[in-house]
Design a protein around this motif. Structure first.
Motif, PDB file in Angstrom:
ATOM      1  N   ASN A 209     -33.975  22.997  16.237  1.00 34.90           N
ATOM      2  CA  ASN A 209     -33.905  22.808  14.786  1.00 34.90           C
ATOM      3  C   ASN A 209     -34.291  21.411  14.317  1.00 34.90           C
ATOM      4  O   ASN A 209     -34.478  21.194  13.125  1.00 34.90           O
ATOM      5  CB  ASN A 209     -32.535  23.223  14.218  1.00 34.90           C
ATOM      6  CG  ASN A 209     -31.379  22.827  15.096  1.00 34.90           C
ATOM      7  OD1 ASN A 209     -31.431  23.008  16.308  1.00 34.90           O
ATOM      8  ND2 ASN A 209     -30.344  22.288  14.497  1.00 34.90           N
TER       9      ASN A 209
ATOM     10  N   LYS B 183     -39.256  27.893   6.904  1.00 34.04           N
ATOM     11  CA  LYS B 183     -39.375  27.718   5.453  1.00 34.04           C
ATOM     12  C   LYS B 183     -40.045  28.918   4.804  1.00 34.04           C
ATOM     13  O   LYS B 183     -40.923  29.549   5.386  1.00 34.04           O
ATOM     14  CB  LYS B 183     -40.208  26.477   5.142  1.00 34.04           C
ATOM     15  CG  LYS B 183     -39.522  25.182   5.557  1.00 34.04           C
ATOM     16  CD  LYS B 183     -39.630  24.142   4.469  1.00 34.04           C
ATOM     17  CE  LYS B 183     -38.653  23.012   4.689  1.00 34.04           C
ATOM     18  NZ  LYS B 183     -38.947  21.866   3.854  1.00 34.04           N
TER      19      LYS B 183
ATOM     20  N   ASP C 127     -26.542  32.750  -1.546  1.00 36.97           N
ATOM     21  CA  ASP C 127     -26.673  32.119  -0.225  1.00 36.97           C
ATOM     22  C   ASP C 127     -27.225  30.699  -0.404  1.00 36.97           C
ATOM     23  O   ASP C 127     -28.276  30.512  -1.016  1.00 36.97           O
ATOM     24  CB  ASP C 127     -27.619  32.948   0.648  1.00 36.97           C
ATOM     25  CG  ASP C 127     -27.803  32.330   2.028  1.00 36.97           C
ATOM     26  OD1 ASP C 127     -26.935  32.560   2.889  1.00 36.97           O
ATOM     27  OD2 ASP C 127     -28.803  31.613   2.225  1.00 36.97           O
ATOM     28  N   ASP C 128     -26.519  29.707   0.111  1.00 37.17           N
ATOM     29  CA  ASP C 128     -26.906  28.312  -0.132  1.00 37.17           C
ATOM     30  C   ASP C 128     -28.325  28.001   0.335  1.00 37.17           C
ATOM     31  O   ASP C 128     -29.045  27.251  -0.315  1.00 37.17           O
ATOM     32  CB  ASP C 128     -25.916  27.345   0.538  1.00 37.17           C
ATOM     33  CG  ASP C 128     -24.600  27.262  -0.245  1.00 37.17           C
ATOM     34  OD1 ASP C 128     -24.593  27.676  -1.422  1.00 37.17           O
ATOM     35  OD2 ASP C 128     -23.596  26.808   0.316  1.00 37.17           O
ATOM     36  N   ARG C 129     -28.715  28.584   1.468  1.00 39.04           N
ATOM     37  CA  ARG C 129     -30.075  28.319   1.974  1.00 39.04           C
ATOM     38  C   ARG C 129     -31.116  29.003   1.073  1.00 39.04           C
ATOM     39  O   ARG C 129     -32.150  28.416   0.726  1.00 39.04           O
ATOM     40  CB  ARG C 129     -30.194  28.837   3.427  1.00 39.04           C
ATOM     41  CG  ARG C 129     -31.597  28.741   4.021  1.00 39.04           C
ATOM     42  CD  ARG C 129     -32.037  27.290   4.157  1.00 39.04           C
ATOM     43  NE  ARG C 129     -33.441  27.185   4.542  1.00 39.04           N
ATOM     44  CZ  ARG C 129     -34.453  27.201   3.677  1.00 39.04           C
ATOM     45  NH1 ARG C 129     -34.222  27.332   2.373  1.00 39.04           N
ATOM     46  NH2 ARG C 129     -35.686  27.066   4.097  1.00 39.04           N
TER      47      ARG C 129
ATOM     48  N   GLU D 107     -41.497  27.345  -0.668  1.00 41.59           N
ATOM     49  CA  GLU D 107     -40.967  26.000  -0.409  1.00 41.59           C
ATOM     50  C   GLU D 107     -42.082  25.077   0.079  1.00 41.59           C
ATOM     51  O   GLU D 107     -42.136  23.900  -0.282  1.00 41.59           O
ATOM     52  CB  GLU D 107     -39.859  26.061   0.647  1.00 41.59           C
ATOM     53  CG  GLU D 107     -38.597  26.753   0.184  1.00 41.59           C
ATOM     54  CD  GLU D 107     -37.523  26.753   1.246  1.00 41.59           C
ATOM     55  OE1 GLU D 107     -36.523  26.040   1.061  1.00 41.59           O
ATOM     56  OE2 GLU D 107     -37.683  27.432   2.269  1.00 41.59           O
TER      57      GLU D 107
ATOM     58  N   ASN E 292     -35.504  34.438   6.890  1.00 42.16           N
ATOM     59  CA  ASN E 292     -35.259  33.001   6.968  1.00 42.16           C
ATOM     60  C   ASN E 292     -33.960  32.706   7.721  1.00 42.16           C
ATOM     61  O   ASN E 292     -33.926  31.865   8.621  1.00 42.16           O
ATOM     62  CB  ASN E 292     -35.192  32.435   5.534  1.00 42.16           C
ATOM     63  CG  ASN E 292     -35.406  30.943   5.490  1.00 42.16           C
ATOM     64  OD1 ASN E 292     -34.687  30.193   6.140  1.00 42.16           O
ATOM     65  ND2 ASN E 292     -36.381  30.498   4.725  1.00 42.16           N
ATOM     66  N   THR E 293     -32.902  33.430   7.366  1.00 41.19           N
ATOM     67  CA  THR E 293     -31.597  33.256   8.017  1.00 41.19           C
ATOM     68  C   THR E 293     -31.678  33.593   9.503  1.00 41.19           C
ATOM     69  O   THR E 293     -31.202  32.837  10.357  1.00 41.19           O
ATOM     70  CB  THR E 293     -30.537  34.169   7.345  1.00 41.19           C
ATOM     71  OG1 THR E 293     -30.395  33.762   5.987  1.00 41.19           O
ATOM     72  CG2 THR E 293     -29.201  34.094   8.052  1.00 41.19           C
TER      73      THR E 293
ATOM     74  N   GLU F 236     -39.153  23.719  11.662  1.00 40.91           N
ATOM     75  CA  GLU F 236     -38.528  24.123  10.398  1.00 40.91           C
ATOM     76  C   GLU F 236     -38.841  25.587  10.115  1.00 40.91           C
ATOM     77  O   GLU F 236     -39.938  26.053  10.424  1.00 40.91           O
ATOM     78  CB  GLU F 236     -39.075  23.285   9.246  1.00 40.91           C
ATOM     79  CG  GLU F 236     -38.664  21.825   9.279  1.00 40.91           C
ATOM     80  CD  GLU F 236     -39.196  21.079   8.067  1.00 40.91           C
ATOM     81  OE1 GLU F 236     -38.363  20.625   7.256  1.00 40.91           O
ATOM     82  OE2 GLU F 236     -40.429  20.970   7.920  1.00 40.91           O
TER      83      GLU F 236
ATOM     84  N   LYS G 131     -32.363  27.493  -2.310  1.00 39.76           N
ATOM     85  CA  LYS G 131     -33.462  26.503  -2.281  1.00 39.76           C
ATOM     86  C   LYS G 131     -34.811  27.180  -2.518  1.00 39.76           C
ATOM     87  O   LYS G 131     -35.712  26.601  -3.118  1.00 39.76           O
ATOM     88  CB  LYS G 131     -33.473  25.767  -0.929  1.00 39.76           C
ATOM     89  CG  LYS G 131     -32.260  24.884  -0.713  1.00 39.76           C
ATOM     90  CD  LYS G 131     -32.296  24.225   0.651  1.00 39.76           C
ATOM     91  CE  LYS G 131     -31.058  23.375   0.879  1.00 39.76           C
ATOM     92  NZ  LYS G 131     -31.018  22.816   2.248  1.00 39.76           N
TER      93      LYS G 131
ATOM     94  N   THR H 183     -33.859  31.090  11.426  1.00 40.68           N
ATOM     95  CA  THR H 183     -33.167  29.789  11.499  1.00 40.68           C
ATOM     96  C   THR H 183     -32.102  29.837  12.591  1.00 40.68           C
ATOM     97  O   THR H 183     -31.968  28.902  13.395  1.00 40.68           O
ATOM     98  CB  THR H 183     -32.527  29.431  10.134  1.00 40.68           C
ATOM     99  OG1 THR H 183     -33.570  29.341   9.160  1.00 40.68           O
ATOM    100  CG2 THR H 183     -31.790  28.108  10.195  1.00 40.68           C
TER     101      THR H 183
ATOM    102  N   PRO I  62     -35.600  35.956   2.346  1.00 43.93           N
ATOM    103  CA  PRO I  62     -34.389  35.181   2.652  1.00 43.93           C
ATOM    104  C   PRO I  62     -33.653  35.670   3.893  1.00 43.93           C
ATOM    105  O   PRO I  62     -33.041  34.879   4.615  1.00 43.93           O
ATOM    106  CB  PRO I  62     -33.530  35.343   1.397  1.00 43.93           C
ATOM    107  CG  PRO I  62     -34.065  36.538   0.683  1.00 43.93           C
ATOM    108  CD  PRO I  62     -35.507  36.629   1.038  1.00 43.93           C
TER     109      PRO I  62
END
Length: 261
Positions: free
Chosen positions: A243, A249, A31-33, A253, A230-231, A247, A36, A234, A227
């Motif tokens: 947004n 996070k 997952d791209d997010r 992070e 987080n999704t 944030e 991080k 978000t 994670p």
């Protein structure tokens, strides 16, 4: 990344073993997010000189979503494959940034022959801090309002509420607790394999309900340690068009940001 991360195979070839195995998990790998979060954790471990390894191509899903969705057969097949690999490398200690992997490795694997010391990344970072190996300077967050969302599989399933908060307090931020927190926390809506399907019909999605509660405190950051959370959070923040102001996070992070990594 400007440094190399060794695999367990690399360590085995050198006849050595790392201090800890970092179990990246599916979200943290693909997952791209969530990537991080993975990078932030690796940067911190690298900076303070922790010898850690990943399984790399040898890591596959813990089987948690299959088990939660009711497919015990698939779960056991996946778990046995992972346990064979972990036992072949004589892994003793595993750290992961995903509470779903954490819960499964810690509580489901021992019954299938996979007995390891399994810790969540917030617990590991707290350990490192208490040993004096990790020093947290929170200047950039001074006075910022942060609220923490308890991941279900870290909090209510495994009774860990303090480690994330101890780390957040070191950031000198203003930590505000939601009404539904700790043992009374509310799910983000992704648990029990719900992450991978559309919600049933109802009046309000769970992640919207949870985000609404978080936003009522007007935080600058909604912090979490998962994670999936987080999704979901978000998406909730985007739903309320906040947004640009708020944030979402992962704690690691925030620590990496404080260290300017």
């Amino acid at each position: 990344m400007d440094f190399n991360i060794k695999t367990m195979a690399d360590y085995a070839a050198e006849g050595k073993s790392p201090e800890v195995l970092f179990w990246v998990g599916c979200a943290g790998s693909f997952d791209d997010r969530a990537k991080k979060i993975t990078k932030a954790f690796c940067k911190i471990l690298n900076k303070i000189g922790v010898e850690f390894a990943v399984l790399g191509q040898e890591e596959s899903c813990t089987g948690d979503p299959a088990k939660r969705a009711g497919n015990e057969f698939i779960f056991q097949m996946m778990a046995m494959t992972n346990i064979e690999i972990l036992n072949a490398y004589e892994v003793k200690k595993i750290v992961t940034a995903c509470p779903h992997c954490f819960n499964t490795l810690k509580n489901e694997y021992p019954g299938l022959g996979g007995k390891y010391e399994v810790i969540h990344h917030t617990q590991f970072l707290r350990q490192l801090m208490e040993e004096g190996r990790l020093k947290i300077e929170g200047g950039s967050f001074k006075g910022k309002k942060i609220t923490f969302h308890d991941p279900c599989y870290l909090g209510r399933a495994n009774n860990e509420y303090e480690a994330p908060r101890v780390l957040l307090e070191k950031l000198d931020a203003e930590l505000v607790e939601m009404k539904r927190c700790k043992t009374n926390g509310l799910c983000c809506g992704a648990g029990g394999a719900q992450m991978f399907k559309e919600p049933e019909k109802g009046n309000k999605d769970i992640n919207i309900e949870r985000t609404e509660e978080a936003l009522s405190f007007e935080p600058k950051v909604i912090a979490t340690g998962c994670p999936f959370c987080n999704t979901m959070l978000t998406d909730g923040v985007k739903h309320f068009n906040k947004n640009t102001e708020v944030e979402v996070k992962d704690i690691v992070e925030l620590l990496a940001e404080a260290e300017d990594l």
